[in-house]
Design an enzyme around this catalytic site. Structure first.
Site, short mmCIF file in Angstrom:
data_model
loop_
_atom_site.label_atom_id
_atom_site.label_comp_id
_atom_site.label_asym_id
_atom_site.label_seq_id
_atom_site.Cartn_x
_atom_site.Cartn_y
_atom_site.Cartn_z
N THR A 45 28.90 47.94 -32.25
CA THR A 45 27.59 47.35 -31.97
C THR A 45 27.37 46.19 -32.95
O THR A 45 27.93 46.18 -34.05
CB THR A 45 26.44 48.37 -32.11
N GLY A 46 26.57 45.23 -32.52
CA GLY A 46 26.32 44.07 -33.38
C GLY A 46 27.58 43.22 -33.53
O GLY A 46 27.90 42.75 -34.62
N ALA A 47 28.27 43.02 -32.39
CA ALA A 47 29.55 42.29 -32.44
C ALA A 47 29.36 40.78 -32.38
O ALA A 47 30.31 40.03 -32.54
CB ALA A 47 30.43 42.74 -31.27
N SER A 48 28.12 40.33 -32.17
CA SER A 48 27.92 38.91 -31.88
C SER A 48 27.84 38.02 -33.10
O SER A 48 28.02 36.80 -32.99
CB SER A 48 26.65 38.75 -31.04
N GLY A 50 28.10 37.77 -37.73
CA GLY A 50 28.35 38.36 -39.04
C GLY A 50 29.56 39.27 -39.12
O GLY A 50 30.65 38.96 -38.62
N ILE A 51 29.35 40.41 -39.73
CA ILE A 51 30.43 41.37 -39.99
C ILE A 51 31.05 41.83 -38.66
O ILE A 51 32.27 41.89 -38.51
CB ILE A 51 29.88 42.58 -40.79
N GLY A 52 30.17 42.12 -37.68
CA GLY A 52 30.65 42.62 -36.39
C GLY A 52 31.50 41.60 -35.66
O GLY A 52 32.50 41.96 -35.02
N TYR A 190 12.94 48.16 -43.53
CA TYR A 190 14.41 48.14 -43.42
C TYR A 190 15.02 49.37 -44.06
O TYR A 190 15.78 50.11 -43.42
CB TYR A 190 14.95 46.87 -44.08
N1 LIG Z 1 24.37 41.30 -44.93
C1 LIG Z 1 24.06 42.17 -45.86
O1 LIG Z 1 23.74 41.82 -47.01
C2 LIG Z 1 24.15 43.65 -45.55
C3 LIG Z 1 24.05 44.54 -46.63
C4 LIG Z 1 24.11 45.90 -46.37
C5 LIG Z 1 24.30 46.37 -45.08
N2 LIG Z 1 24.38 45.46 -44.06
C6 LIG Z 1 24.53 45.99 -42.69
O2 LIG Z 1 25.63 45.39 -42.07
C7 LIG Z 1 25.43 45.41 -40.65
C8 LIG Z 1 25.83 44.06 -40.07
O3 LIG Z 1 24.94 43.07 -40.54
P1 LIG Z 1 25.32 41.53 -40.76
O4 LIG Z 1 25.10 41.25 -42.19
O5 LIG Z 1 26.64 41.22 -40.13
O6 LIG Z 1 24.11 40.83 -39.98
P2 LIG Z 1 24.07 39.79 -38.76
O7 LIG Z 1 25.04 38.71 -38.98
O8 LIG Z 1 22.64 39.44 -38.60
O9 LIG Z 1 24.55 40.68 -37.53
C9 LIG Z 1 23.72 41.70 -37.02
C10 LIG Z 1 24.27 42.11 -35.66
O10 LIG Z 1 23.40 43.13 -35.12
C11 LIG Z 1 23.06 42.76 -33.79
N3 LIG Z 1 21.72 43.25 -33.44
C12 LIG Z 1 20.56 43.04 -34.11
N4 LIG Z 1 19.54 43.59 -33.45
C13 LIG Z 1 20.07 44.16 -32.32
C14 LIG Z 1 19.51 44.87 -31.23
N5 LIG Z 1 18.20 45.11 -31.13
N6 LIG Z 1 20.34 45.30 -30.25
C15 LIG Z 1 21.67 45.06 -30.32
N7 LIG Z 1 22.27 44.39 -31.33
C16 LIG Z 1 21.46 43.95 -32.31
C17 LIG Z 1 23.08 41.23 -33.79
O11 LIG Z 1 23.35 40.74 -32.49
P3 LIG Z 1 22.28 40.08 -31.50
O12 LIG Z 1 21.28 39.34 -32.34
O13 LIG Z 1 23.14 39.22 -30.63
O14 LIG Z 1 21.71 41.23 -30.77
C18 LIG Z 1 24.28 40.96 -34.68
O15 LIG Z 1 25.47 40.97 -33.94
C19 LIG Z 1 23.97 45.80 -40.44
O16 LIG Z 1 23.88 47.14 -40.02
C20 LIG Z 1 23.34 45.64 -41.80
O17 LIG Z 1 22.24 46.50 -41.99
C21 LIG Z 1 24.33 44.12 -44.26
#
Ligand SMILES: NC(=O)c1ccc[n+]([C@@H]2O[C@H](COP(=O)([O-])OP(=O)(O)OC[C@H]3O[C@@H](n4cnc5c(N)ncnc54)[C@H](OP(=O)(O)O)[C@@H]3O)[C@@H](O)[C@H]2O)c1
Length: 291
Positions: A45-48, A50-52, A190
């Site tokens: 999930t969240g493949a679009s 960042g990390i995904g 959050y």
């Molecule tokens: N970045 C950090 O500092 C950090 C630190 C600790 C943990 N994390 C965790 O790492 C994970 C990945 O985060 P990231 O940093 O890669 O952030 P990101 O770049 O914002 O990516 C978040 C992903 O989640 C998807 N998403 C958000 N809301 C959604 C919804 N309602 N339904 C389906 N998909 C949804 C987004 O896709 P769409 O917008 O296309 O739906 C996007 O692909 C998260 O769980 C976050 O809590 C991140």
């Protein structure tokens, strides 16, 4: 409920010396990764973004089935385009994890396609920093975080659980280090939602392991992605690179480790146990300075 279009955050995955010391992550052995994923069906999930997005891109170079879920159609399409000549088979689903009906329809699609799920990576997430008195008319912040980070993933996981059980599969939760640390002002929506899913999964873990399902909880520190870098205050803080975060996940797929957290994460917890009011008082002092 339309997604907010925040552009992808691109850096060169740089790591300063302090960041190298704070977040040491070993490289991934490609042979071991291939052995661990070949022929498997991996739902991310969240493949679009960042990390995904990076994780999906790396896995697309292997002979795997990737089930990719997010809301942003263009970005999923981009993944499809990029993967055209690669050995993976891609299934993309535009799904908002805040919407029960959309999750039901995703589950129906997975069932119609008779996809077996070997690895479920719960990575989608919504983060928000907002002070309490700026939130009085924003109950929806809490609802959206709860649905994206907690109830949506639970609904999806319950729906695919029989398939994961059949495959003796693995569940990987991309959690946040903050849920293990003393709570911080401004992060109520959050942190509570990330903590809720973490707790839910940890309660379920013995039952899952008893059915031969592995569970890995990954407590990431600050990672440079669009999620965190939207907050300019974070730009100068030590952070893990996206590629290191992806390596942590890939290494968990290989070694089925139960937990990942940075080596120093016990230090603040130790201090909080010794001086239970210290962090609270520091926060009070900082807030009163801002009055
Ligand atoms: N970045 C950090 O500092 C950090 C630190 C600790 C943990 N994390 C965790 O790492 C994970 C990945 O985060 P990231 O940093 O890669 O952030 P990101 O770049 O914002 O990516 C978040 C992903 O989640 C998807 N998403 C958000 N809301 C959604 C919804 N309602 N339904 C389906 N998909 C949804 C987004 O896709 P769409 O917008 O296309 O739906 C996007 O692909 C998260 O769980 C976050 O809590 C991140």
């Amino acid at each position: 409920m339309k997604p907010q279009y925040i552009p992808e955050y691109n850096d060169d995955n740089r790591q300063s010396l302090p960041e190298k010391l704070l977040f040491p992550v070993r490289a991934v052995n490609k042979g071991k990764l291939e052995k661990a994923v070949i022929g498997k069906c991996i739902l991310i999930t969240g493949a679009s973004y960042g990390i995904g997005f990076m994780l999906s891109t790396i896995l697309s170079h292997y002979k795997v089935s990737l089930v990719l879920v997010a809301r942003t159609a263009d970005r999923l399409k981009q993944l499809e385009e990029n993967s055209k000549d690669r050995p993976c088979k891609l299934y993309t689903f535009i799904t908002d994890l805040r919407d029960e009906k959309q999750i039901d329809s995703l589950l129906q699609n997975l069932s119609d396609l008779e996809l077996k799920i070997d690895i479920f990576i719960s990575n989608a997430g919504k983060s928000i920093y907002r002070e309490l008195f700026a939130s009085v008319n924003r109950f929806h912040d809490t609802q959206r975080c709860a649905a994206t980070n907690y109830t949506g993933p639970v609904q999806l996981l319950l729906g695919i659980l029989p398939r994961i059980k059949e495959q003796k599969g693995q569940i990987i939760n991309i959690s946040a280090l903050n849920v293990l640390l003393p709570p911080a002002a401004g992060w109520s929506a959050y942190q509570s939602s990330k903590a809720a899913f973490d707790q839910w999964l940890r309660c379920a873990e013995p039952e899952l392991r008893n059915k031969n399902i592995y569970v890995s909880s990954i407590y990431l520190p600050l990672v440079r992605t669009r999620m965190s870098m939207i907050n300019e205050k974070k730009h100068h803080q030590p952070a893990m690179s996206k590629s290191k975060a992806v390596n942590v996940i890939l290494r968990c797929i290989i070694n089925k480790k139960r937990k990942y957290r940075p080596w120093w994460s016990g230090i603040p917890v130790f201090f909080d146990t010794l001086f239970p009011n210290l962090w609270y008082r520091i926060q009070l002092r900082n807030l009163s300075k801002r009055k």
